[in-house]
Motif scaffolding. Structure first.
Motif, PDB file in Angstrom:
ATOM      1  N   VAL A 101      -1.317  -6.023   5.009  1.00 28.30           N
ATOM      2  CA  VAL A 101      -1.370  -5.376   6.385  1.00 28.30           C
ATOM      3  C   VAL A 101      -1.308  -3.848   5.763  1.00 28.30           C
ATOM      4  CG1 VAL A 101      -0.451  -4.907   8.457  1.00 28.30           C
ATOM      5  CG2 VAL A 101       0.031  -7.068   7.695  1.00 28.30           C
ATOM      6  N   LEU A 102      -2.688  -3.397   6.248  1.00 31.28           N
ATOM      7  CA  LEU A 102      -2.713  -1.670   6.024  1.00 31.28           C
ATOM      8  C   LEU A 102      -3.182  -0.960   7.435  1.00 31.28           C
ATOM      9  CD1 LEU A 102      -5.016  -2.409   2.803  1.00 31.28           C
ATOM     10  CD2 LEU A 102      -2.794  -1.022   2.982  1.00 31.28           C
ATOM     11  N   PRO A 115      -3.689   6.419   5.720  1.00 33.63           N
ATOM     12  CA  PRO A 115      -2.315   6.297   5.532  1.00 33.63           C
ATOM     13  C   PRO A 115      -1.949   6.946   4.503  1.00 33.63           C
ATOM     14  CG  PRO A 115      -3.443   4.384   5.231  1.00 33.63           C
ATOM     15  CD  PRO A 115      -4.435   5.040   5.690  1.00 33.63           C
ATOM     16  N   ALA A 116      -2.854   7.304   3.198  1.00 36.33           N
ATOM     17  CA  ALA A 116      -2.404   8.028   2.035  1.00 36.33           C
ATOM     18  C   ALA A 116      -2.093   9.604   2.568  1.00 36.33           C
ATOM     19  CB  ALA A 116      -3.452   8.031   0.991  1.00 36.33           C
ATOM     20  N   ASP A 132       7.363   1.976  10.478  1.00 35.29           N
ATOM     21  CA  ASP A 132       7.457   0.844  10.021  1.00 35.29           C
ATOM     22  C   ASP A 132       7.843  -0.464  10.728  1.00 35.29           C
ATOM     23  OD1 ASP A 132       7.076   1.885   7.303  1.00 35.29           O
ATOM     24  OD2 ASP A 132       8.900   1.766   6.748  1.00 35.29           O
ATOM     25  N   SER A 161       8.039   2.059   3.827  1.00 33.45           N
ATOM     26  CA  SER A 161       8.267   3.441   3.495  1.00 33.45           C
ATOM     27  C   SER A 161       9.351   3.594   2.364  1.00 33.45           C
ATOM     28  CB  SER A 161       8.468   4.372   4.784  1.00 33.45           C
ATOM     29  OG  SER A 161       7.494   4.549   5.426  1.00 33.45           O
TER      30      SER A 161
HETATM   31  P1  C2E Z   1      -5.072   2.705   2.319  1.00 36.34           P
HETATM   32  O1  C2E Z   1      -5.392   1.519   3.431  1.00 36.34           O
HETATM   33  O2  C2E Z   1      -5.719   3.803   2.638  1.00 36.34           O
HETATM   34  O3  C2E Z   1      -3.481   2.532   2.060  1.00 36.34           O
HETATM   35  C1  C2E Z   1      -3.026   3.787   1.193  1.00 36.34           C
HETATM   36  C2  C2E Z   1      -1.524   3.754   1.149  1.00 36.34           C
HETATM   37  O4  C2E Z   1      -1.004   4.105   2.262  1.00 36.34           O
HETATM   38  C3  C2E Z   1      -0.982   2.298   0.675  1.00 36.34           C
HETATM   39  O5  C2E Z   1      -1.208   2.177  -0.675  1.00 36.34           O
HETATM   40  C4  C2E Z   1       0.293   2.047   1.254  1.00 36.34           C
HETATM   41  O6  C2E Z   1       1.192   2.921   0.288  1.00 36.34           O
HETATM   42  C5  C2E Z   1       0.258   3.355   2.425  1.00 36.34           C
HETATM   43  N1  C2E Z   1       0.228   2.475   3.680  1.00 36.34           N
HETATM   44  C6  C2E Z   1      -0.550   1.630   4.082  1.00 36.34           C
HETATM   45  N2  C2E Z   1      -0.440   1.220   5.192  1.00 36.34           N
HETATM   46  C7  C2E Z   1       0.780   1.412   5.529  1.00 36.34           C
HETATM   47  C8  C2E Z   1       2.024   0.763   6.332  1.00 36.34           C
HETATM   48  O7  C2E Z   1       1.652   0.093   7.386  1.00 36.34           O
HETATM   49  N3  C2E Z   1       3.138   1.329   6.070  1.00 36.34           N
HETATM   50  C9  C2E Z   1       3.503   1.926   5.044  1.00 36.34           C
HETATM   51  N4  C2E Z   1       4.853   2.499   5.000  1.00 36.34           N
HETATM   52  N5  C2E Z   1       2.562   2.515   4.226  1.00 36.34           N
HETATM   53  C10 C2E Z   1       1.499   2.182   4.417  1.00 36.34           C
HETATM   54  P2  C2E Z   1      -1.443   0.642  -1.272  1.00 36.34           P
HETATM   55  O8  C2E Z   1      -0.118  -0.354  -0.713  1.00 36.34           O
HETATM   56  O9  C2E Z   1      -1.514   0.581  -2.737  1.00 36.34           O
HETATM   57  O10 C2E Z   1      -2.429  -0.139  -0.725  1.00 36.34           O
HETATM   58  C11 C2E Z   1      -3.750  -0.364  -1.251  1.00 36.34           C
HETATM   59  C12 C2E Z   1      -4.856   0.890  -0.910  1.00 36.34           C
HETATM   60  O11 C2E Z   1      -5.934   0.770  -1.996  1.00 36.34           O
HETATM   61  C13 C2E Z   1      -5.597   0.660   0.173  1.00 36.34           C
HETATM   62  O12 C2E Z   1      -5.675   1.947   0.745  1.00 36.34           O
HETATM   63  C14 C2E Z   1      -6.555  -0.110   0.037  1.00 36.34           C
HETATM   64  O13 C2E Z   1      -7.541   0.153   1.018  1.00 36.34           O
HETATM   65  C15 C2E Z   1      -6.900   0.606  -1.336  1.00 36.34           C
HETATM   66  N6  C2E Z   1      -7.835  -0.460  -2.128  1.00 36.34           N
HETATM   67  C16 C2E Z   1      -7.547  -1.751  -2.259  1.00 36.34           C
HETATM   68  N7  C2E Z   1      -8.635  -2.281  -3.010  1.00 36.34           N
HETATM   69  C17 C2E Z   1      -9.254  -1.250  -3.400  1.00 36.34           C
HETATM   70  C18 C2E Z   1     -10.399  -1.181  -4.247  1.00 36.34           C
HETATM   71  O14 C2E Z   1     -10.803  -2.157  -4.744  1.00 36.34           O
HETATM   72  N8  C2E Z   1     -10.937   0.046  -4.294  1.00 36.34           N
HETATM   73  C19 C2E Z   1     -10.463   0.971  -3.883  1.00 36.34           C
HETATM   74  N9  C2E Z   1     -10.902   2.357  -4.271  1.00 36.34           N
HETATM   75  N10 C2E Z   1      -9.304   1.156  -3.123  1.00 36.34           N
HETATM   76  C20 C2E Z   1      -9.068  -0.104  -2.878  1.00 36.34           C
END
Ligand code: C2E
Ligand code: CA
Ligand code: CA
Length: 322
Positions: A101-102, A115-116, A132, A161
């Motif tokens: 879940v993102l 979210p970053a 959260d 978090s």
């Molecule tokens: P994203 O969706 O932009 O999320 C970035 C970070 O924000 C996440 O890194 C996580 O630390 C935080 N985050 C997101 N949603 C939540 C939430 O509901 N609660 C909290 N506390 N934090 C949250 P994370 O976990 O490493 O997620 C992977 C990120 O990498 C995601 O970005 C995803 O979209 C991205 N990603 C996944 N696969 C790929 C890929 O093949 N290539 C690239 N360039 N990015 C990818």
């Protein structure tokens, strides 16, 4: 500063973070110059301390945006502005075995915010608890619907978090929500980032243990971005280790493949499964399969999607069930 300072026959080592603004480009009033130099000094601290940073318009713009994010976040209408997205995770055979879940935020005032960008702000201004719990509650609520779309067993991963670490209130609320929504806790994985988890003490191990006692699984997120050795990591009470995109890029290069095998093998010996993140190419995917990596996640497989899109997407991929 690099030589240290001698005082009463002792050498004291100090570091300095310095911010610089200059007249007249960065301001023509003293208070403006000092305040801009201060901003640059914080940038020097943020990027690793013991260095010099120069004030720039881009720096001021980033600062303004962060302040705006903080103001809007404190006032957010979660149900209207937040949407949970789901990102599929596949096993070695390419079968869908889980979803992460993102969170996505669309503010009526400042538009889409990644979210970053907003999670670190939420952590520094205290809004992270609300966020959260909102994500956890929505995910529990949506579980039955997701199950109706995807009848084979799957896991759901939720990001927690770093600021929650060691919080008793987090555990109490987590338990309350899991009982209220009667979810099968064993299918849920809570993701905690490597850097934070490893900085902590014995308390952290207890905290992680308490969550596992409720039945939840724990994943260490972003492994490879910090300085923790895998040897340290595999002693932690965790079920899953997620290899970060950067690490995945390194260990999928031909010369490094033996390293991938060894790292994954070490996790397996400790009963920990491995998810490789950020898979973008077919060659990365095949190389990880060869290295016996349990799960893969990345844009090659699927991007994160809102539930309505996921429903359609799963219908198209039903053949890969099982
Ligand atoms: P994203 O969706 O932009 O999320 C970035 C970070 O924000 C996440 O890194 C996580 O630390 C935080 N985050 C997101 N949603 C939540 C939430 O509901 N609660 C909290 N506390 N934090 C949250 P994370 O976990 O490493 O997620 C992977 C990120 O990498 C995601 O970005 C995803 O979209 C991205 N990603 C996944 N696969 C790929 C890929 O093949 N290539 C690239 N360039 N990015 C990818
Ligand atoms: Ca994550
Ligand atoms: Ca990650």
């Amino acid at each position: 500063f690099s030589y240290g300072f001698e005082l009463e026959n002792k050498c004291l080592t100090l570091s300095a973070s310095i911010g610089i603004s200059s007249y007249p480009n960065d301001g023509d009033r003293v208070f403006q110059l000092v305040s801009n130099a201060d901003l640059a000094m914080y940038q020097a601290k943020k990027t690793g301390r013991n260095r010099v940073a120069l004030y720039s318009n881009a720096l001021a713009e980033d600062d303004r945006r962060l302040k705006e994010i903080e103001v809007r976040l404190k006032d957010v209408d979660a149900d209207k502005e937040f949407t949970p997205y789901y990102m599929p995770i596949v096993d070695k055979e390419g079968k869908y075995k889980g979803f992460e879940v993102l969170l996505r935020w669309h503010s009526p005032h400042i538009g889409w915010v990644s979210p970053a960008d907003f999670i670190p702000v939420a952590e520094s201004c205290g809004v992270y608890e609300m966020i959260d719990m909102w994500v956890i509650e929505q995910t529990f609520k949506n579980y039955t619907f997701l199950q109706s779309l995807w009848p084979t067993p799957f896991t759901i991963s939720i990001n927690v978090s770093s600021a929650e670490l060691n919080s008793d209130r987090f555990i109490t609320q987590l338990e309350e929500l899991s009982v209220r929504y009667a979810i099968p806790v064993g299918s849920f994985i809570l993701e905690i980032t490597e850097t934070f988890a490893m900085e902590q003490s014995v308390d952290t191990i207890d905290w992680l243990d308490n969550i596992r006692q409720l039945g939840f699984k724990i994943a260490i997120d972003d492994f490879g971005t910090g300085y923790t050795s895998l040897m340290q990591m595999v002693d932690y009470p965790v079920d899953v280790i997620k290899f970060d995109k950067q690490l995945v890029e390194r260990i999928t290069q031909v010369k490094q493949q033996h390293l991938a095998k060894a790292l994954i093998n070490l996790c397996h010996i400790q009963g920990i499964s491995v998810v490789a993140e950020g898979i973008e190419t077919q060659s990365q995917s095949s190389s990880l399969k060869q290295a016996n990596c349990d799960f893969q996640q990345g844009f090659l497989i699927a991007k994160p999607m809102p539930l309505c899109e996921l429903q359609e997407w799963l219908n198209q991929h039903r053949l890969q069930a099982g």
